[in-house]
Design a protein around this motif. Structure first.
Motif, PDB file in Angstrom:
ATOM      1  N   ILE A   7     -58.303 -11.382 -45.209  1.00 58.97           N
ATOM      2  CA  ILE A   7     -57.095 -12.214 -45.178  1.00 58.97           C
ATOM      3  C   ILE A   7     -55.943 -11.413 -44.567  1.00 58.97           C
ATOM      4  N   HIS A   8     -55.825 -10.168 -44.955  1.00 63.09           N
ATOM      5  CA  HIS A   8     -54.762  -9.314 -44.430  1.00 63.09           C
ATOM      6  C   HIS A   8     -54.937  -9.063 -42.929  1.00 63.09           C
ATOM      7  N   VAL A   9     -56.165  -8.821 -42.508  1.00 60.48           N
ATOM      8  CA  VAL A   9     -56.427  -8.580 -41.086  1.00 60.48           C
ATOM      9  C   VAL A   9     -56.102  -9.827 -40.265  1.00 60.48           C
ATOM     10  N   LEU A  10     -56.565 -10.981 -40.730  1.00 68.05           N
ATOM     11  CA  LEU A  10     -56.298 -12.229 -40.011  1.00 68.05           C
ATOM     12  C   LEU A  10     -54.799 -12.533 -39.968  1.00 68.05           C
ATOM     13  N   SER A  11     -54.107 -12.244 -41.053  1.00 66.52           N
ATOM     14  CA  SER A  11     -52.654 -12.455 -41.085  1.00 66.52           C
ATOM     15  C   SER A  11     -51.944 -11.560 -40.082  1.00 66.52           C
ATOM     16  N   ASP A  12     -52.369 -10.314 -40.000  1.00 70.18           N
ATOM     17  CA  ASP A  12     -51.779  -9.393 -39.021  1.00 70.18           C
ATOM     18  C   ASP A  12     -52.028  -9.877 -37.592  1.00 70.18           C
ATOM     19  N   ALA A  17     -50.096 -12.662 -32.623  1.00 72.10           N
ATOM     20  CA  ALA A  17     -50.176 -13.801 -31.705  1.00 72.10           C
ATOM     21  C   ALA A  17     -48.844 -14.538 -31.620  1.00 72.10           C
ATOM     22  N   ARG A  18     -48.210 -14.733 -32.761  1.00 72.94           N
ATOM     23  CA  ARG A  18     -46.918 -15.421 -32.769  1.00 72.94           C
ATOM     24  C   ARG A  18     -45.848 -14.609 -32.051  1.00 72.94           C
ATOM     25  N   GLN A  28     -55.694 -20.937 -33.947  1.00 76.53           N
ATOM     26  CA  GLN A  28     -57.068 -20.610 -34.313  1.00 76.53           C
ATOM     27  C   GLN A  28     -57.105 -19.661 -35.509  1.00 76.53           C
ATOM     28  N   LEU A  29     -56.174 -18.741 -35.546  1.00 73.44           N
ATOM     29  CA  LEU A  29     -56.109 -17.800 -36.663  1.00 73.44           C
ATOM     30  C   LEU A  29     -55.677 -18.504 -37.952  1.00 73.44           C
TER      31      LEU A  29
END
Length: 62
Positions: A7-12, A17-18, A28-29
């Motif tokens: 979850i932390h990796v995907l959030s980073d 991306a933003r 997608q993330l």
């Protein structure tokens, strides 16, 4: 931490991306974060729920 690291990796990655104006990747993330959260929660409950359907799998089956 268990499996919460993903979850932390995907959030980073979503934040990157933003910040770099990659809206399709960010979207997608968002989906990947939701999927990961549902699957992790399902494992802790002993079943996986996908689109409202209980699979009946036990965490030992995965």
């Amino acid at each position: 931490m268990g499996q919460d690291w993903i979850i932390h990796v995907l959030s980073d990655l979503r934040q990157f991306a933003r910040q770099n104006e990659l809206p399709m990747l960010s979207a997608q993330l968002d989906e990947a974060l939701l999927t990961a959260a549902v699957e992790i929660a399902g494992r802790s409950e002993g079943t996986l729920a996908t689109e409202g359907i209980q699979t009946g799998l036990q965490s030992s089956d995965l």
